[in-house]
Scaffold this motif. Sequence first.
Motif, mmCIF file in Angstrom:
data_model
loop_
_atom_site.group_PDB
_atom_site.id
_atom_site.type_symbol
_atom_site.label_atom_id
_atom_site.label_comp_id
_atom_site.label_asym_id
_atom_site.label_seq_id
_atom_site.Cartn_x
_atom_site.Cartn_y
_atom_site.Cartn_z
ATOM 1 N N GLY A 95 13.741 76.030 53.944
ATOM 2 C CA GLY A 95 14.373 75.338 55.064
ATOM 3 C C GLY A 95 15.856 75.229 54.756
ATOM 4 N N SER A 96 16.684 75.050 55.803
ATOM 5 C CA SER A 96 18.121 74.889 55.515
ATOM 6 C C SER A 96 18.358 73.552 54.825
ATOM 7 C CB SER A 96 18.965 75.022 56.783
ATOM 8 O OG SER A 96 18.595 74.072 57.746
ATOM 9 N N ASN A 97 17.408 72.637 54.990
ATOM 10 C CA ASN A 97 17.449 71.362 54.272
ATOM 11 C C ASN A 97 17.608 71.572 52.763
ATOM 12 O OD1 ASN A 97 16.891 68.757 53.402
ATOM 13 N ND2 ASN A 97 15.391 68.445 54.998
ATOM 14 N N LEU A 100 21.119 72.379 51.954
ATOM 15 C CA LEU A 100 21.961 71.163 51.974
ATOM 16 C C LEU A 100 21.809 70.402 50.659
ATOM 17 C CD1 LEU A 100 21.149 69.938 55.627
ATOM 18 C CD2 LEU A 100 23.174 71.202 54.862
ATOM 19 N N PHE A 121 23.236 64.100 61.052
ATOM 20 C CA PHE A 121 21.886 64.431 60.584
ATOM 21 C C PHE A 121 21.529 63.628 59.321
ATOM 22 C CE2 PHE A 121 19.121 67.765 58.397
ATOM 23 C CZ PHE A 121 17.981 67.366 59.074
ATOM 24 N N TYR A 124 22.116 64.273 55.310
ATOM 25 C CA TYR A 124 23.390 64.173 54.573
ATOM 26 C C TYR A 124 23.448 62.913 53.711
ATOM 27 C CZ TYR A 124 24.533 67.492 58.348
ATOM 28 O OH TYR A 124 24.506 68.509 59.251
ATOM 29 N N ALA A 164 27.668 68.841 61.367
ATOM 30 C CA ALA A 164 26.577 69.491 62.112
ATOM 31 C C ALA A 164 27.132 69.914 63.457
ATOM 32 C CB ALA A 164 25.426 68.516 62.297
ATOM 33 N N ASN A 168 22.525 66.903 65.306
ATOM 34 C CA ASN A 168 21.229 66.299 65.597
ATOM 35 C C ASN A 168 21.315 64.862 65.089
ATOM 36 O OD1 ASN A 168 18.536 65.586 65.768
ATOM 37 N ND2 ASN A 168 17.980 66.658 63.896
ATOM 38 N N ASP A 195 26.815 73.011 59.403
ATOM 39 C CA ASP A 195 25.365 73.076 59.589
ATOM 40 C C ASP A 195 25.092 73.567 61.014
ATOM 41 O OD1 ASP A 195 22.722 72.454 60.183
ATOM 42 O OD2 ASP A 195 22.750 70.535 59.128
ATOM 43 N N ALA A 197 22.126 74.614 62.459
ATOM 44 C CA ALA A 197 20.670 74.748 62.649
ATOM 45 C C ALA A 197 20.314 75.132 64.092
ATOM 46 C CB ALA A 197 19.970 73.442 62.267
ATOM 47 N N TYR A 198 21.177 74.733 65.045
ATOM 48 C CA TYR A 198 20.879 74.988 66.466
ATOM 49 C C TYR A 198 21.822 76.028 67.061
ATOM 50 C CZ TYR A 198 18.242 70.790 65.582
ATOM 51 O OH TYR A 198 17.366 69.885 65.034
ATOM 52 N N THR A 225 18.952 78.249 60.117
ATOM 53 C CA THR A 225 17.537 78.034 59.839
ATOM 54 C C THR A 225 16.624 78.911 60.691
ATOM 55 O OG1 THR A 225 15.812 76.347 59.699
ATOM 56 C CG2 THR A 225 17.340 76.138 61.530
ATOM 57 N N SER A 227 13.740 77.486 61.426
ATOM 58 C CA SER A 227 12.836 76.441 61.926
ATOM 59 C C SER A 227 12.985 76.177 63.415
ATOM 60 C CB SER A 227 13.129 75.119 61.226
ATOM 61 O OG SER A 227 12.978 75.235 59.847
ATOM 62 N N LYS A 228 14.115 76.523 63.983
ATOM 63 C CA LYS A 228 14.389 76.108 65.357
ATOM 64 C C LYS A 228 14.111 77.254 66.313
ATOM 65 C CE LYS A 228 15.407 72.169 63.553
ATOM 66 N NZ LYS A 228 14.445 71.070 63.647
ATOM 67 N N ARG A 236 9.067 76.821 56.450
ATOM 68 C CA ARG A 236 10.199 76.336 55.668
ATOM 69 C C ARG A 236 11.068 77.474 55.122
ATOM 70 N NH1 ARG A 236 11.491 73.425 57.505
ATOM 71 N NH2 ARG A 236 12.614 72.238 55.945
HETATM 72 C C1 LIG Z 1 21.235 69.463 62.040
HETATM 73 C C2 LIG Z 1 20.079 69.916 61.217
HETATM 74 N N1 LIG Z 1 20.315 70.550 60.075
HETATM 75 C C3 LIG Z 1 19.334 70.978 59.283
HETATM 76 C C4 LIG Z 1 18.015 70.758 59.618
HETATM 77 C C5 LIG Z 1 16.986 71.185 58.645
HETATM 78 O O1 LIG Z 1 16.079 72.058 59.181
HETATM 79 P P1 LIG Z 1 15.189 72.997 58.264
HETATM 80 O O2 LIG Z 1 15.140 72.417 56.891
HETATM 81 O O3 LIG Z 1 13.876 73.010 58.916
HETATM 82 O O4 LIG Z 1 15.895 74.316 58.260
HETATM 83 C C6 LIG Z 1 17.693 70.095 60.801
HETATM 84 C C7 LIG Z 1 16.301 69.817 61.145
HETATM 85 O O5 LIG Z 1 15.962 69.107 62.041
HETATM 86 C C8 LIG Z 1 18.756 69.660 61.624
HETATM 87 O O6 LIG Z 1 18.516 69.007 62.744
#
Ligand SMILES: Cc1ncc(COP(=O)(O)O)c(C=O)c1O
Length: 366
Positions: A95-97, A100, A121, A124, A164, A168, A195, A197-198, A225, A227-228, A236
């Motif tokens: 995951g990009s998490n 981070l 988000f 952080y 971000a 989010n 970041d 992600a979207y 990511t 994930s989206k 992940r």
């Molecule tokens: C702004 C932002 N960054 C990162 C993530 C992490 O997503 P993931 O770990 O699934 O890539 C999310 C997940 O909701 C997010 O909203």
Amino acid sequence: MTTDFSALATAGVQTLQPYQPGKPEDELQRELGLTDIVKLASNENPLGPSEKALAAIADASQNLGRYPDGSGFQLKATLADLHNVAPAQITLGNGSNDVLDLVARAFLGPGREAIFSEHAFAVYPIATAAVGATACVAKADNYGHDLDAMAQLITDKTSVIFIANPNNPTGTWLSKGELKAFLKLVPSHVIVVLDEAYYEYVEQENYPNGLKLAKRYDNVIVTRTFSKIHGLAGLRIGYGISHPEVADMLNRVRQPFNCNSVALAAAQAAVLDEEHVVRSRELNSAGLAQVRRGLQSLNRPFIDSVGNFLCVHVGDAALVYQKLLEKGVITRPVAGYGMPEYLRVTIGLESENQRFLDALEAVLSE
Ligand SMILES: Cc1ncc(COP(=O)(O)O)c(C=O)c1O
């Protein structure tokens, strides 16, 4: 004598508030015995993964006895080709998490500071506190990042700035011009995480591609990511793109096999399936318009969003959240983000969006 284990944890961990995920459907089913449930709580793609990704998953599942390729060679090569960067600039994450978190572990620590915005988000502050660094939180401007306020927080202890774009849970975004002007102000010893992600959902003309900024500024890391929009949240997998020396630092703290073989294969197929991305973006765009219209006709204020989610003002959000749950609709409370009067709703299929709007109308008129 009983041991106080919390006192054994590091000071940063003692202050941590764990991440609150969206409620899983199974949990609501167990709690309320409901079966007809709509989950609009975790900004997932309602279409799920593409057929091509599913085929790659089936294929990769044949070989689960083996460790994955710890270097992620093939996926990195594909991403490098796609984004016109060198494979050595890419860091793959669970995951990009995960990326981070790697940034925090590599560049933050006691005595160092991380800057992020109010309502940003939730990972952080967690990643920052987990490594004992100090969080410097800039006041938001109308729920969006206030880059001037963030710039003013830069000190000689600042090591990382998290941005971000879009953010989010607010769905707010920064333009090319705003980000460029900000990056000019940031000293080169400060790592800036963009970041994204979207990223794939955003249709605004002057929305910046962080990768172009990363080419110009060596201290920028872009995170993306699967994930989206790619619909692979359950597997992940995500990635960062940065200067190769920054990627080298991240790689030093990365677990050897942080990305599993099924995720690597699925991501490889997903990233090449542009058709699925376009279909998902179009569905989201229509869904956002539907939800906006519905909320306007209910006279509910909302924060306009460019992502696959939107925050709506409902007053006592904890109560409205609970009542929506009783109607089988899972949304996301955002009190933990300093927004106790809002609920975040993910854009789903047309029927799911309608179900949310109908349930909200019923709950608000009770
Ligand atoms: C702004 C932002 N960054 C990162 C993530 C992490 O997503 P993931 O770990 O699934 O890539 C999310 C997940 O909701 C997010 O909203």
